[in-house]
Scaffold this motif. Sequence first.
Motif, PDB file in Angstrom:
ATOM      1  N   LYS A  41      42.153  35.779  37.208  1.00 14.44           N
ATOM      2  CA  LYS A  41      43.425  35.672  36.488  1.00 14.44           C
ATOM      3  C   LYS A  41      43.194  35.973  35.011  1.00 14.44           C
ATOM      4  O   LYS A  41      42.419  35.285  34.349  1.00 14.44           O
ATOM      5  CB  LYS A  41      44.015  34.272  36.648  1.00 14.44           C
ATOM      6  N   VAL A  42      43.858  37.007  34.505  1.00 17.03           N
ATOM      7  CA  VAL A  42      43.783  37.343  33.086  1.00 17.03           C
ATOM      8  C   VAL A  42      44.858  36.548  32.356  1.00 17.03           C
ATOM      9  O   VAL A  42      46.041  36.610  32.706  1.00 17.03           O
ATOM     10  CB  VAL A  42      43.983  38.853  32.859  1.00 17.03           C
ATOM     11  N   GLU A  43      44.443  35.799  31.341  1.00 17.11           N
ATOM     12  CA  GLU A  43      45.380  34.956  30.602  1.00 17.11           C
ATOM     13  C   GLU A  43      45.225  35.168  29.103  1.00 17.11           C
ATOM     14  O   GLU A  43      44.242  35.735  28.638  1.00 17.11           O
ATOM     15  CB  GLU A  43      45.130  33.478  30.914  1.00 17.11           C
ATOM     16  N   GLN A  90      44.540  39.458  38.783  1.00 19.14           N
ATOM     17  CA  GLN A  90      45.839  38.793  38.768  1.00 19.14           C
ATOM     18  C   GLN A  90      46.359  38.744  37.335  1.00 19.14           C
ATOM     19  O   GLN A  90      45.780  38.095  36.468  1.00 19.14           O
ATOM     20  CB  GLN A  90      45.680  37.384  39.349  1.00 19.14           C
ATOM     21  N   LEU A  91      47.452  39.460  37.088  1.00 14.20           N
ATOM     22  CA  LEU A  91      48.062  39.519  35.764  1.00 14.20           C
ATOM     23  C   LEU A  91      49.406  38.798  35.756  1.00 14.20           C
ATOM     24  O   LEU A  91      50.301  39.156  34.993  1.00 14.20           O
ATOM     25  CB  LEU A  91      48.255  40.982  35.337  1.00 14.20           C
ATOM     26  N   GLY A  92      49.553  37.801  36.590  1.00 19.17           N
ATOM     27  CA  GLY A  92      50.838  37.145  36.742  1.00 19.17           C
ATOM     28  C   GLY A  92      51.000  35.916  35.868  1.00 19.17           C
ATOM     29  O   GLY A  92      50.032  35.330  35.383  1.00 19.17           O
ATOM     30  N   LEU A 117      45.230  27.685  42.787  1.00 19.46           N
ATOM     31  CA  LEU A 117      44.009  27.274  43.475  1.00 19.46           C
ATOM     32  C   LEU A 117      43.146  28.491  43.791  1.00 19.46           C
ATOM     33  O   LEU A 117      43.644  29.565  44.114  1.00 19.46           O
ATOM     34  CB  LEU A 117      44.357  26.550  44.776  1.00 19.46           C
ATOM     35  N   GLY A 118      41.851  28.313  43.695  1.00 19.82           N
ATOM     36  CA  GLY A 118      40.935  29.353  44.145  1.00 19.82           C
ATOM     37  C   GLY A 118      40.863  30.581  43.267  1.00 19.82           C
ATOM     38  O   GLY A 118      40.436  31.640  43.726  1.00 19.82           O
ATOM     39  N   THR A 119      41.282  30.477  41.995  1.00 16.37           N
ATOM     40  CA  THR A 119      41.212  31.622  41.094  1.00 16.37           C
ATOM     41  C   THR A 119      40.226  31.340  39.966  1.00 16.37           C
ATOM     42  O   THR A 119      39.842  30.198  39.717  1.00 16.37           O
ATOM     43  CB  THR A 119      42.588  31.949  40.479  1.00 16.37           C
ATOM     44  N   ARG A 120      39.831  32.415  39.277  1.00 17.58           N
ATOM     45  CA  ARG A 120      39.017  32.289  38.065  1.00 17.58           C
ATOM     46  C   ARG A 120      39.855  32.764  36.880  1.00 17.58           C
ATOM     47  O   ARG A 120      40.685  33.657  37.021  1.00 17.58           O
ATOM     48  CB  ARG A 120      37.743  33.123  38.173  1.00 17.58           C
ATOM     49  N   SER A 121      39.636  32.170  35.726  1.00 18.46           N
ATOM     50  CA  SER A 121      40.446  32.494  34.550  1.00 18.46           C
ATOM     51  C   SER A 121      39.594  33.141  33.473  1.00 18.46           C
ATOM     52  O   SER A 121      38.524  32.640  33.120  1.00 18.46           O
ATOM     53  CB  SER A 121      41.096  31.222  33.981  1.00 18.46           C
TER      54      SER A 121
END
Length: 225
Positions: free
Chosen positions: A151-153, A128-130, A183-187
């Motif tokens: 999730k890439v942050e 997820q690059l959002g 919810l339910g994501t990793r960063s």
Amino acid sequence: MENADALYMVCSEITRTMRVDDLFQRGQSLGLTITPVYSLSAFRKDPHVTGRELFTSIDDPDFGTLELMRPPIRIGESNDKTTVVPAPALGSANLEIVEILKEPRPKIVPRVDAVDPARPLVGMRVLQLGVGAVVPEAASLLGLFGADVIKVESAIRVDFLRQMGLNGYMDVNNCPTFNQLNLGTRSVAVDMTQERGKGLVRDLAELCDVVMENMRGGVVGRWGL
């Protein structure tokens, strides 16, 4: 609208002595498009909300037990509360992602039969690059159905929703809107201004089944994805 002031006065006279519930029921009986404006506590007690079991309790490592809205879609009869996982702290999965990057690059992604019919996406990995709302929320729904969402942050250019925390500007882990949408994501926090960071994300993309992004046009292309 013509005669808007007069109409407002007439409506005020009619409604000022009525309870919200009575006005709502009366409006519905007349076929009007009408809905009450709730406080948060009143919304929580609405019979439609309670009847649909819209809220569920989860255990948050920082805030204890929280009540959050369930996913808007259900599959099967499962009401398993573990399907709702708190949103991640910025970069909280960095070490886990390092381990993922050690995995061999699969030529064919094996199909995983879902054990839980309410979580049919178990075995799928999503990159997820959002930023903001749309892509993070869409990816979160995949996570709620069992997908592993990463999730890439950036810790430098923080997602603008993260910046608006309960304790003020840049309280990055305490924004209710961000937390609800992720919810339910990793960063994983990555410096995408460095070639090493771009390479890490390219490697990670090879290990994912889905890549989702809503960056400005050309940004992801410049990363080599």
